[in-house]
Design an enzyme around this catalytic site. Structure first.
Site, PDB file in Angstrom:
ATOM      1  N   ARG A 104       1.391  -1.468  11.016  1.00  0.00           N
ATOM      2  CA  ARG A 104       1.616  -2.763  10.345  1.00  0.00           C
ATOM      3  C   ARG A 104       2.691  -2.580   9.286  1.00  0.00           C
ATOM      4  NH1 ARG A 104      -2.259  -7.644   7.970  1.00  0.00           N
ATOM      5  NH2 ARG A 104      -1.781  -8.588   9.965  1.00  0.00           N
ATOM      6  N   GLY A 162      -6.271 -14.349  11.567  1.00  0.00           N
ATOM      7  CA  GLY A 162      -7.029 -13.856  10.424  1.00  0.00           C
ATOM      8  C   GLY A 162      -8.038 -14.875   9.937  1.00  0.00           C
ATOM      9  N   ARG A 163      -7.582 -15.747   9.028  1.00  0.00           N
ATOM     10  CA  ARG A 163      -8.519 -16.664   8.368  1.00  0.00           C
ATOM     11  C   ARG A 163      -9.185 -17.631   9.335  1.00  0.00           C
ATOM     12  NH1 ARG A 163      -4.096 -17.937   3.971  1.00  0.00           N
ATOM     13  NH2 ARG A 163      -2.889 -17.393   5.826  1.00  0.00           N
ATOM     14  N   LEU A 213      -0.903 -17.769   9.496  1.00  0.00           N
ATOM     15  CA  LEU A 213      -1.130 -19.196   9.753  1.00  0.00           C
ATOM     16  C   LEU A 213      -0.925 -19.586  11.213  1.00  0.00           C
ATOM     17  CD1 LEU A 213      -0.130 -21.314   6.638  1.00  0.00           C
ATOM     18  CD2 LEU A 213      -2.384 -20.781   7.559  1.00  0.00           C
ATOM     19  N   TYR A 240       0.854  -1.189   0.000  1.00  0.00           N
ATOM     20  CA  TYR A 240       0.000   0.000   0.000  1.00  0.00           C
ATOM     21  C   TYR A 240       0.895   1.247   0.000  1.00  0.00           C
ATOM     22  CZ  TYR A 240      -3.940  -3.123   1.020  1.00  0.00           C
ATOM     23  OH  TYR A 240      -4.880  -4.105   0.948  1.00  0.00           O
TER      24      TYR A 240
END
Ligand code: FMN
Length: 241
Positions: free
Chosen positions: A113, A206-207, A184, A65
């Site tokens: 971040r 996260g996931r 992960l 970004y």
């Protein structure tokens, strides 16, 4: 990845330098006046977030970004005060941090971040990450959220459980700033070990949390966290037993 054409409502993109990502359209290099305007816009956004009641502000300086593009020697070829050596490339981020810190009360944390490596030769790496993390600490950042990648298209990233934890551990040890680890981390015991071993001060899920929004409650149950410390809504406290 494809750019949205102007006739379909896409807008022209901007960047530190005229370098396109993957197959996307060429961005236009920002002027110094525009950079100053963006810094003010970050502060205004942080002010709105505080007014809305958010308890922490995280500045996104990772993953390719805009801020990450300024930091990275592969995407920043400016020859003014916002480019060149690390101090020049870091200026945009540090001015944003100062502006944001200026509107966020001292009682609320400001996080950043960052990508700790591009996973590509000649790019952003762990050494630069440690240096910028020291600078961030001096500028009042409370925690560095250590991720990786995002600026070079098509690189190979060795994704496996804990794959970004060693970067977080190095930043914590060498920059002396609190860090989070991410990537992960899917199991309660795995997450707890990272904390117990002092590899990070906090972990991010996260996931696994997309699949199971109650992940923190399941982890608290599995790890025997006292119910007073587990984030149950009062009417759900019996879920702890
Ligand atoms: C659907 C989805 C959207 C994401 N969007 C963002 C994002 O906007 N900004 C960001 O920093 N990371 C984003 N990420 C990356 C996550 O924040 C996280 O760093 C990454 O998924 C690795 O952690 P995990 O293995 O626990 O999911 C996204 C991940 C997913 C799966």
């Amino acid at each position: 990845n494809q750019s949205v054409p102007a006739e379909a409502g896409g807008w022209p993109t901007v960047a530190p330098s005229e370098i396109a990502f993957g197959g996307l359209d060429m961005p236009r290099a920002l002027s110094v006046d525009e950079i100053h305007g963006i810094i003010r816009a970050f502060a205004a956004a942080a002010g709105r977030a505080v007014a809305a009641g958010f308890q922490a502000i995280e500045i996104h300086a990772a993953h390719g970004y805009l801020i990450s593009q300024f930091l990275d020697p592969l995407s920043n070829e400016r020859d003014d005060e916002y480019g060149g050596d690390l101090n020049g490339r870091a200026r945009f981020l540090l001015e944003i941090v100062d502006a944001v810190r200026g509107v966020v009360p001292d009682t609320l944390p400001v996080l950043v971040r960052i990508s700790a490596t591009d996973w590509a030769a000649g790019g952003w790496d762990l050494d630069q990450t440690i240096l910028i993390s020291k600078m961030l600490k001096e500028h009042g950042v409370d925690l560095v959220d250590v991720s990786t990648g995002g600026i070079v298209a098509g690189v190979s990233i060795p994704v496996k459980p804990n794959y970004q934890v060693p970067f977080a551990e190095q930043v914590r040890a060498k920059a002396g700033v609190p860090v989070t680890a991410v990537g992960l981390i899917t199991k309660p015991k795995q997450a707890e070990k990272i904390l117990i071993h002092g590899e990070a001060d906090a972990v991010e899920i996260g996931r696994a949390a997309l699949r199971d929004p109650n992940w923190p409650l399941r982890a608290a149950h599995k790890l025997g966290v006292p119910v007073a410390e587990a984030p149950y809504a009062p009417q759900y406290v019996r879920g702890a037993y």
